[in-house]
Write a protein that holds these residues in place. Sequence first.
Motif, mmCIF file in Angstrom:
data_model
loop_
_atom_site.group_PDB
_atom_site.id
_atom_site.type_symbol
_atom_site.label_atom_id
_atom_site.label_comp_id
_atom_site.label_asym_id
_atom_site.label_seq_id
_atom_site.Cartn_x
_atom_site.Cartn_y
_atom_site.Cartn_z
ATOM 1 N N GLY A 1 0.792 -1.222 0.000
ATOM 2 C CA GLY A 1 0.000 0.000 0.000
ATOM 3 C C GLY A 1 0.824 1.272 0.000
ATOM 4 O O GLY A 1 0.333 2.350 0.316
ATOM 5 N N LYS A 2 2.080 1.171 -0.381
ATOM 6 C CA LYS A 2 2.996 2.314 -0.332
ATOM 7 C C LYS A 2 2.982 3.069 -1.658
ATOM 8 O O LYS A 2 3.157 2.472 -2.724
ATOM 9 C CB LYS A 2 4.425 1.867 -0.021
ATOM 10 N N THR A 3 2.760 4.371 -1.561
ATOM 11 C CA THR A 3 2.802 5.231 -2.744
ATOM 12 C C THR A 3 3.664 6.450 -2.439
ATOM 13 O O THR A 3 3.880 6.799 -1.277
ATOM 14 C CB THR A 3 1.393 5.711 -3.160
ATOM 15 N N ASP A 4 4.129 7.063 -3.484
ATOM 16 C CA ASP A 4 4.835 8.334 -3.372
ATOM 17 C C ASP A 4 4.610 9.078 -4.684
ATOM 18 O O ASP A 4 3.858 8.612 -5.551
ATOM 19 C CB ASP A 4 6.325 8.132 -3.052
ATOM 20 N N ALA A 5 5.223 10.229 -4.823
ATOM 21 C CA ALA A 5 5.030 11.038 -6.032
ATOM 22 C C ALA A 5 5.445 10.261 -7.286
ATOM 23 O O ALA A 5 4.798 10.364 -8.327
ATOM 24 C CB ALA A 5 5.810 12.343 -5.925
ATOM 25 N N GLY A 6 6.505 9.472 -7.191
ATOM 26 C CA GLY A 6 6.959 8.682 -8.348
ATOM 27 C C GLY A 6 5.941 7.631 -8.752
ATOM 28 O O GLY A 6 5.675 7.439 -9.944
ATOM 29 N N VAL A 7 5.360 6.945 -7.786
ATOM 30 C CA VAL A 7 4.335 5.935 -8.097
ATOM 31 C C VAL A 7 3.144 6.624 -8.751
ATOM 32 O O VAL A 7 2.625 6.155 -9.778
ATOM 33 C CB VAL A 7 3.909 5.168 -6.824
ATOM 34 N N ARG A 8 2.710 7.747 -8.190
ATOM 35 C CA ARG A 8 1.555 8.457 -8.756
ATOM 36 C C ARG A 8 1.860 8.965 -10.166
ATOM 37 O O ARG A 8 1.003 8.949 -11.035
ATOM 38 C CB ARG A 8 1.138 9.597 -7.838
ATOM 39 N N LYS A 9 3.090 9.375 -10.404
ATOM 40 C CA LYS A 9 3.475 9.897 -11.720
ATOM 41 C C LYS A 9 3.559 8.789 -12.769
ATOM 42 O O LYS A 9 3.180 8.979 -13.922
ATOM 43 C CB LYS A 9 4.825 10.607 -11.617
ATOM 44 N N LEU A 10 4.061 7.618 -12.368
ATOM 45 C CA LEU A 10 4.325 6.549 -13.332
ATOM 46 C C LEU A 10 3.218 5.493 -13.436
ATOM 47 O O LEU A 10 3.251 4.674 -14.337
ATOM 48 C CB LEU A 10 5.642 5.848 -12.961
ATOM 49 N N ALA A 11 2.263 5.517 -12.523
ATOM 50 C CA ALA A 11 1.255 4.446 -12.451
ATOM 51 C C ALA A 11 0.514 4.250 -13.758
ATOM 52 O O ALA A 11 0.334 3.125 -14.217
ATOM 53 C CB ALA A 11 0.273 4.713 -11.313
ATOM 54 N N GLY A 12 0.037 5.315 -14.358
ATOM 55 C CA GLY A 12 -0.754 5.185 -15.572
ATOM 56 C C GLY A 12 -2.052 4.438 -15.338
ATOM 57 O O GLY A 12 -2.652 3.903 -16.275
ATOM 58 N N ALA A 13 -2.477 4.390 -14.092
ATOM 59 C CA ALA A 13 -3.690 3.674 -13.718
ATOM 60 C C ALA A 13 -4.182 4.235 -12.391
ATOM 61 O O ALA A 13 -3.393 4.807 -11.627
ATOM 62 C CB ALA A 13 -3.396 2.177 -13.561
ATOM 63 N N PRO A 14 -5.469 4.073 -12.091
ATOM 64 C CA PRO A 14 -5.942 4.432 -10.757
ATOM 65 C C PRO A 14 -5.210 3.585 -9.714
ATOM 66 O O PRO A 14 -4.956 2.403 -9.925
ATOM 67 C CB PRO A 14 -7.434 4.073 -10.797
ATOM 68 N N ILE A 15 -4.864 4.188 -8.595
ATOM 69 C CA ILE A 15 -4.142 3.506 -7.512
ATOM 70 C C ILE A 15 -5.149 3.192 -6.411
ATOM 71 O O ILE A 15 -5.734 4.101 -5.817
ATOM 72 C CB ILE A 15 -2.989 4.374 -6.986
ATOM 73 N N ILE A 16 -5.348 1.924 -6.173
ATOM 74 C CA ILE A 16 -6.381 1.468 -5.246
ATOM 75 C C ILE A 16 -5.727 0.871 -4.008
ATOM 76 O O ILE A 16 -4.890 -0.027 -4.105
ATOM 77 C CB ILE A 16 -7.282 0.400 -5.908
ATOM 78 N N LEU A 17 -6.149 1.364 -2.854
ATOM 79 C CA LEU A 17 -5.704 0.772 -1.602
ATOM 80 C C LEU A 17 -6.910 0.090 -0.955
ATOM 81 O O LEU A 17 -7.737 -0.444 -1.667
ATOM 82 C CB LEU A 17 -5.061 1.837 -0.717
ATOM 83 N N TRP A 18 -7.039 0.090 0.326
ATOM 84 C CA TRP A 18 -8.131 -0.614 0.991
ATOM 85 C C TRP A 18 -8.539 0.165 2.220
ATOM 86 O O TRP A 18 -7.844 1.088 2.660
ATOM 87 C CB TRP A 18 -7.694 -2.029 1.374
ATOM 88 N N SER A 19 -9.653 -0.233 2.794
ATOM 89 C CA SER A 19 -10.097 0.412 4.026
ATOM 90 C C SER A 19 -10.256 -0.597 5.165
ATOM 91 O O SER A 19 -10.378 -0.191 6.318
ATOM 92 C CB SER A 19 -11.403 1.169 3.791
ATOM 93 N N VAL B 1 -13.520 -1.358 1.055
ATOM 94 C CA VAL B 1 -12.686 -2.263 0.273
ATOM 95 C C VAL B 1 -11.952 -3.160 1.255
ATOM 96 O O VAL B 1 -11.164 -2.681 2.084
ATOM 97 C CB VAL B 1 -11.691 -1.494 -0.621
ATOM 98 N N ILE B 2 -12.225 -4.448 1.168
ATOM 99 C CA ILE B 2 -11.620 -5.426 2.068
ATOM 100 C C ILE B 2 -10.416 -6.044 1.366
ATOM 101 O O ILE B 2 -10.543 -6.584 0.278
ATOM 102 C CB ILE B 2 -12.634 -6.520 2.459
ATOM 103 N N LEU B 3 -9.273 -5.973 2.012
ATOM 104 C CA LEU B 3 -8.035 -6.543 1.475
ATOM 105 C C LEU B 3 -7.954 -8.020 1.856
ATOM 106 O O LEU B 3 -7.945 -8.359 3.034
ATOM 107 C CB LEU B 3 -6.832 -5.792 2.059
ATOM 108 N N LEU B 4 -7.912 -8.879 0.861
ATOM 109 C CA LEU B 4 -7.746 -10.324 1.068
ATOM 110 C C LEU B 4 -6.718 -10.841 0.069
ATOM 111 O O LEU B 4 -6.558 -10.275 -1.015
ATOM 112 C CB LEU B 4 -9.073 -11.062 0.891
ATOM 113 N N HIS B 5 -6.059 -11.930 0.428
ATOM 114 C CA HIS B 5 -5.013 -12.508 -0.411
ATOM 115 C C HIS B 5 -5.400 -13.936 -0.795
ATOM 116 O O HIS B 5 -5.371 -14.835 0.044
ATOM 117 C CB HIS B 5 -3.675 -12.510 0.345
#
Length: 190
Positions: A74-92, A120-124
């Motif tokens: 679930g780690k993001t930073d400015a570089g991830v946001r800049k390069l993602a090219g996709a919506p970034i989804i975490l969980w609650s 949003v439930i995080l499951l593996h």
Amino acid sequence: VKATFFLIGLNLDGNEDLVLRMDREGHQIGLHSYNHKLLTGLSTADFYTEVGALREKLTDLLGHNDFVLRPPYGKTDAGVRKLAGAPIILWSIDPEDWLCRDAGTVVSRIQAEKSLDGQVILLHSIYDSTVEATKILVPWLLEQGYQLVTVSELIENRFADQVEPDRVYGYNYFRTQLPALPTETAPAAA
């Protein structure tokens, strides 16, 4: 029911039919990374190795590239946001299935939540215990009146929002942006 599956590139080989089935059944396919490597602080080339190569592999397999991204840990930073090219989804909600690996504990942690509306439930799915937990949770959630949808459907329909590339949808979004449900009005008396 529908779900969003965030895939790891290393797990794709030999599982192509399963991914095609997920897509065919209307589940949302997401990028998790190729090697489950922390994405923050990566160079553009290393980010491509982790995310771009997975995107290409899935695009070749599925014939589309409308993926969402869940960065490892679930780690993001400015570089991830800049390069993602996709919506970034975490969980609650994180029942820590990755830590406890006990179906009963996962079920009780989710059932103990005050409200699951809009969450949003995080499951593996790589853990047998999580698979067993979902066999209990899915019927229970449906009995409670919840509708299980993809994360994009949740954002668009429950939050009346747009899913946008490079935007982060995380804990604060799902916990604090939830609009009230419309109330039903009684028919006027004659």
